[in-house]
Design a protein around this motif. Structure first.
Motif, PDB file in Angstrom:
ATOM      1  N   ALA A  69      -8.061   8.842 -13.408  1.00 11.93           N
ATOM      2  CA  ALA A  69      -7.057   9.320 -12.457  1.00 11.93           C
ATOM      3  C   ALA A  69      -7.145   8.557 -11.146  1.00 11.93           C
ATOM      4  O   ALA A  69      -6.168   8.440 -10.410  1.00 11.93           O
ATOM      5  N   ALA A  70      -8.339   8.050 -10.848  1.00 15.81           N
ATOM      6  CA  ALA A  70      -8.536   7.164  -9.703  1.00 15.81           C
ATOM      7  C   ALA A  70      -9.420   6.025 -10.173  1.00 15.81           C
ATOM      8  O   ALA A  70     -10.214   6.167 -11.104  1.00 15.81           O
ATOM      9  N   VAL A  78      -7.162   4.528  -5.001  1.00 14.17           N
ATOM     10  CA  VAL A  78      -8.438   4.761  -4.329  1.00 14.17           C
ATOM     11  C   VAL A  78      -8.398   6.136  -3.669  1.00 14.17           C
ATOM     12  O   VAL A  78      -7.455   6.453  -2.932  1.00 14.17           O
ATOM     13  N   THR A  79      -9.409   6.946  -3.931  1.00 14.04           N
ATOM     14  CA  THR A  79      -9.498   8.254  -3.293  1.00 14.04           C
ATOM     15  C   THR A  79     -10.580   8.226  -2.225  1.00 14.04           C
ATOM     16  O   THR A  79     -11.556   7.480  -2.332  1.00 14.04           O
ATOM     17  N   TYR A  80     -10.393   9.034  -1.197  1.00 15.47           N
ATOM     18  CA  TYR A  80     -11.424   9.178  -0.169  1.00 15.47           C
ATOM     19  C   TYR A  80     -11.530  10.650   0.204  1.00 15.47           C
ATOM     20  O   TYR A  80     -10.587  11.421   0.059  1.00 15.47           O
ATOM     21  N   GLY A  81     -12.702  11.038   0.698  1.00 19.72           N
ATOM     22  CA  GLY A  81     -12.931  12.460   0.906  1.00 19.72           C
ATOM     23  C   GLY A  81     -13.086  12.911   2.337  1.00 19.72           C
ATOM     24  O   GLY A  81     -13.092  14.114   2.601  1.00 19.72           O
ATOM     25  N   SER A  82     -13.248  11.997   3.285  1.00 22.83           N
ATOM     26  CA  SER A  82     -13.531  12.393   4.665  1.00 22.83           C
ATOM     27  C   SER A  82     -12.465  11.885   5.623  1.00 22.83           C
ATOM     28  O   SER A  82     -12.034  10.730   5.532  1.00 22.83           O
ATOM     29  N   ASP A  83     -12.067  12.756   6.552  1.00 23.98           N
ATOM     30  CA  ASP A  83     -11.142  12.361   7.610  1.00 23.98           C
ATOM     31  C   ASP A  83     -11.868  11.775   8.808  1.00 23.98           C
ATOM     32  O   ASP A  83     -11.249  11.455   9.819  1.00 23.98           O
ATOM     33  N   SER A  84     -13.180  11.666   8.717  1.00 29.34           N
ATOM     34  CA  SER A  84     -13.955  11.053   9.790  1.00 29.34           C
ATOM     35  C   SER A  84     -13.561   9.595   9.942  1.00 29.34           C
ATOM     36  O   SER A  84     -13.143   8.933   8.983  1.00 29.34           O
ATOM     37  N   ALA A  85     -13.717   9.080  11.152  1.00 29.00           N
ATOM     38  CA  ALA A  85     -13.412   7.669  11.396  1.00 29.00           C
ATOM     39  C   ALA A  85     -14.373   6.740  10.665  1.00 29.00           C
ATOM     40  O   ALA A  85     -14.168   5.526  10.663  1.00 29.00           O
ATOM     41  N   SER A  86     -15.401   7.293  10.020  1.00 30.25           N
ATOM     42  CA  SER A  86     -16.251   6.452   9.172  1.00 30.25           C
ATOM     43  C   SER A  86     -15.458   5.881   7.995  1.00 30.25           C
ATOM     44  O   SER A  86     -15.863   4.899   7.381  1.00 30.25           O
ATOM     45  N   THR A  87     -14.303   6.496   7.708  1.00 30.25           N
ATOM     46  CA  THR A  87     -13.419   6.009   6.641  1.00 30.25           C
ATOM     47  C   THR A  87     -12.460   4.947   7.157  1.00 30.25           C
ATOM     48  O   THR A  87     -11.666   4.397   6.391  1.00 30.25           O
ATOM     49  N   VAL A 111       0.840  -1.183   0.000  1.00 31.45           N
ATOM     50  CA  VAL A 111       0.000   0.000   0.000  1.00 31.45           C
ATOM     51  C   VAL A 111       0.874   1.230   0.000  1.00 31.45           C
ATOM     52  O   VAL A 111       1.858   1.305   0.734  1.00 31.45           O
ATOM     53  N   SER A 112       0.563   2.187  -0.844  1.00 32.38           N
ATOM     54  CA  SER A 112       1.231   3.487  -0.777  1.00 32.38           C
ATOM     55  C   SER A 112       0.214   4.537  -0.412  1.00 32.38           C
ATOM     56  O   SER A 112      -0.965   4.404  -0.703  1.00 32.38           O
ATOM     57  N   VAL A 113       0.656   5.571   0.248  1.00 32.73           N
ATOM     58  CA  VAL A 113      -0.244   6.559   0.816  1.00 32.73           C
ATOM     59  C   VAL A 113       0.133   7.943   0.341  1.00 32.73           C
ATOM     60  O   VAL A 113       1.302   8.315   0.333  1.00 32.73           O
ATOM     61  N   SER A 114      -0.871   8.705  -0.063  1.00 28.67           N
ATOM     62  CA  SER A 114      -0.672  10.115  -0.377  1.00 28.67           C
ATOM     63  C   SER A 114      -1.782  10.896   0.290  1.00 28.67           C
ATOM     64  O   SER A 114      -2.948  10.566   0.132  1.00 28.67           O
ATOM     65  N   LEU A 164      -4.598  -7.193  -3.834  1.00 30.56           N
ATOM     66  CA  LEU A 164      -4.563  -5.819  -4.306  1.00 30.56           C
ATOM     67  C   LEU A 164      -3.369  -5.042  -3.759  1.00 30.56           C
ATOM     68  O   LEU A 164      -2.985  -5.212  -2.592  1.00 30.56           O
ATOM     69  N   THR A 165      -2.797  -4.209  -4.583  1.00 30.92           N
ATOM     70  CA  THR A 165      -1.840  -3.190  -4.169  1.00 30.92           C
ATOM     71  C   THR A 165      -2.547  -1.850  -4.362  1.00 30.92           C
ATOM     72  O   THR A 165      -2.961  -1.518  -5.482  1.00 30.92           O
ATOM     73  N   VAL A 166      -2.708  -1.103  -3.278  1.00 32.36           N
ATOM     74  CA  VAL A 166      -3.579   0.065  -3.305  1.00 32.36           C
ATOM     75  C   VAL A 166      -2.824   1.342  -2.958  1.00 32.36           C
ATOM     76  O   VAL A 166      -2.141   1.415  -1.927  1.00 32.36           O
ATOM     77  N   LYS A 167      -2.949   2.331  -3.818  1.00 33.71           N
ATOM     78  CA  LYS A 167      -2.476   3.681  -3.533  1.00 33.71           C
ATOM     79  C   LYS A 167      -3.665   4.474  -2.995  1.00 33.71           C
ATOM     80  O   LYS A 167      -4.674   4.650  -3.693  1.00 33.71           O
ATOM     81  N   VAL A 168      -3.577   4.935  -1.776  1.00 33.63           N
ATOM     82  CA  VAL A 168      -4.673   5.638  -1.116  1.00 33.63           C
ATOM     83  C   VAL A 168      -4.400   7.141  -1.167  1.00 33.63           C
ATOM     84  O   VAL A 168      -3.371   7.611  -0.695  1.00 33.63           O
ATOM     85  N   VAL A 169      -5.332   7.891  -1.760  1.00 32.99           N
ATOM     86  CA  VAL A 169      -5.149   9.332  -1.951  1.00 32.99           C
ATOM     87  C   VAL A 169      -6.281  10.080  -1.266  1.00 32.99           C
ATOM     88  O   VAL A 169      -7.459   9.832  -1.530  1.00 32.99           O
ATOM     89  N   HIS A 170      -5.927  11.001  -0.405  1.00 34.56           N
ATOM     90  CA  HIS A 170      -6.925  11.836   0.264  1.00 34.56           C
ATOM     91  C   HIS A 170      -7.188  13.089  -0.562  1.00 34.56           C
ATOM     92  O   HIS A 170      -6.269  13.849  -0.861  1.00 34.56           O
ATOM     93  N   GLY A 171      -8.420  13.283  -0.939  1.00 35.62           N
ATOM     94  CA  GLY A 171      -8.806  14.473  -1.685  1.00 35.62           C
ATOM     95  C   GLY A 171     -10.065  15.069  -1.109  1.00 35.62           C
ATOM     96  O   GLY A 171     -10.329  14.964   0.087  1.00 35.62           O
ATOM     97  N   THR A 172     -10.885  15.682  -1.944  1.00 34.05           N
ATOM     98  CA  THR A 172     -12.149  16.247  -1.506  1.00 34.05           C
ATOM     99  C   THR A 172     -13.277  15.476  -2.163  1.00 34.05           C
ATOM    100  O   THR A 172     -13.164  15.000  -3.289  1.00 34.05           O
ATOM    101  N   SER A 173     -14.384  15.361  -1.437  1.00 28.20           N
ATOM    102  CA  SER A 173     -15.519  14.596  -1.954  1.00 28.20           C
ATOM    103  C   SER A 173     -16.071  15.187  -3.240  1.00 28.20           C
ATOM    104  O   SER A 173     -16.606  14.478  -4.086  1.00 28.20           O
ATOM    105  N   SER A 174     -15.929  16.496  -3.401  1.00 29.47           N
ATOM    106  CA  SER A 174     -16.523  17.153  -4.558  1.00 29.47           C
ATOM    107  C   SER A 174     -15.861  16.745  -5.869  1.00 29.47           C
ATOM    108  O   SER A 174     -16.453  16.868  -6.936  1.00 29.47           O
ATOM    109  N   VAL A 175     -14.618  16.245  -5.820  1.00 23.52           N
ATOM    110  CA  VAL A 175     -13.938  15.855  -7.054  1.00 23.52           C
ATOM    111  C   VAL A 175     -13.531  14.387  -7.079  1.00 23.52           C
ATOM    112  O   VAL A 175     -13.163  13.869  -8.131  1.00 23.52           O
TER     113      VAL A 175
END
Length: 360
Positions: free
Chosen positions: A101-102, A55-64, A3-6, A81-92
């Motif tokens: 791109a994701a 994989v992108t995600y939009g919330s820093d809530s613990a629901s993630t 897993v890689s994290v951004s 699976l090898t997963v790159k996890v990217v934190h962005g905004t839910s709107s995009v």
């Protein structure tokens, strides 16, 4: 597999790629229709067609937390699976799946419903929650909903889930947002700050911000947490699901494993470490503690990842209430594709993980 994290640094590139996506008129696969010529889950021995995904995600809530746990505790690797996890905004985040791109977006479902209404080739294939996270808090001097007329109410962003749920909340209170200013202020932490400092008179909050507001003397006017509302939806591009059905199944099964692991109290310390890491807060921070206590509780996150019909219909109804013309043609069967969760259910995987708990 690894897993890689951004945490946001690569998001500019995702946005740039997302800007290339065009609005395409398509017929989305729904409720088990394989779309003609589509590879079905289970082909090739169930091996993921695309093993390395973003994989992108939009919330820093613990629901993630299920996403974070799958990354840190090896559940993605377990499913090939090898997963790159990217934190962005839910709107995009949802739109990034259209451009490629994701590959998968985990986050608020409102964006996905809106995209489908604009003929973007997206579909929701799973969900982690079927009830609202929101509670309406007001300033201490507000004792009646009509006192909010002419006041400012904080939302996260215009047209997002907080905007829609705010309008639904006032409808439930036999009122409306007419005569109020809906002020975009950002995430739940920003909204609770705006409320406690008096910049706004009301806002919808999720945990742990709701508890912060209560401790600061704010009043809870309405609890929506028993209302159907699709949260933490799993969104993919239609073409990705057609080409990579086993990958989608592997991703969803990884989250099922994560939720099961999170609910096991023997994993409390490890789970809190994961939440602490991804929220970039000390392990004893109240947000981390409340987040763990909330989402490790059975019933808060779905054991069965099937998107809930009532929750989805609440989204459709809410969007049409916001703009009847823009969402006139939006229907639930244009958004949901249940092919992948049905394959998981038919395989017996949910029963294997949850046993008799699945029936409760």
């Amino acid at each position: 597999m690894g897993v890689s994290v951004s945490r946001g640094r690569t998001w500019g590139r995702l946005l740039a790629a997302g800007a290339l996506a065009t609005a395409l008129s398509v017929s989305l696969v729904a409720c088990g229709d394989d779309g003609g010529g589509t590879a079905k889950p289970g082909a090739n021995g169930g091996k993921p067609e695309k093993a390395s995904i973003t994989v992108t995600y939009g919330s820093d809530s613990a629901s993630t937390a299920p996403l974070w746990i799958a990354a840190d505790e090896g559940f993605f690797a377990k499913h090939g699976l090898t997963v790159k996890v990217v934190h962005g905004t839910s709107s995009v985040g949802a739109i990034a799946t259209v451009s490629g791109a994701a590959d998968i977006f985990l986050g608020e479902a409102t964006t996905s419903f809106q995209a489908v209404s604009r003929n973007q080739p997206l579909e929701i294939v799973g969900a982690l929650r079927k009830l609202s996270d929101f509670k309406l808090y007001v300033r201490p001097d507000i004792t009646n909903v009509e006192q909010l007329k002419g006041k400012k109410v904080a939302i996260s962003a215009a047209g997002d889930s907080s905007d829609m749920a705010t309008r639904q909340a006032f409808t439930e209170l036999k009122s409306s947002t007419d005569g109020m200013t809906l002020l975009p202020t950002g995430n739940s932490s920003n909204r609770v700050a705006a409320l406690t400092t008096g910049r706004v008179s009301a806002t919808l909050l999720t945990e742990p911000s709701a508890t912060k507001a209560k401790k600061a003397g704010m009043r809870e006017m309405l609890d929506q947490t028993d209302k159907p509302f699709l949260g933490s939806g799993i969104t993919i591009a239609n073409k990705f699901g057609k080409s990579n059905p086993n990958t989608v199944v592997a991703f969803i099964e990884s989250l099922v494993d994560s939720i099961h692991w999170l609910q096991d109290k023997a994993n409390k310390d490890a789970a809190m470490k994961v939440i602490s890491k991804w929220q970039a807060k000390p392990i004893d921070d109240p947000d981390v503690v409340r987040g763990y206590n909330t989402y490790s509780t059975p019933g808060e996150l779905q054991m069965d990842p099937t998107p809930d019909a009532a929750a989805g219909q609440a989204m459709v109804t809410g969007l049409k209430a916001m703009d009847a013309k823009a969402y006139a043609n939006l229907e639930l069967d244009k958004v949901y594709n249940l092919t992948f969760v049905k394959a998981i259910e038919d395989s017996g995987y949910l029963t294997k993980v949850w046993g008799d708990k699945l029936k409760s």
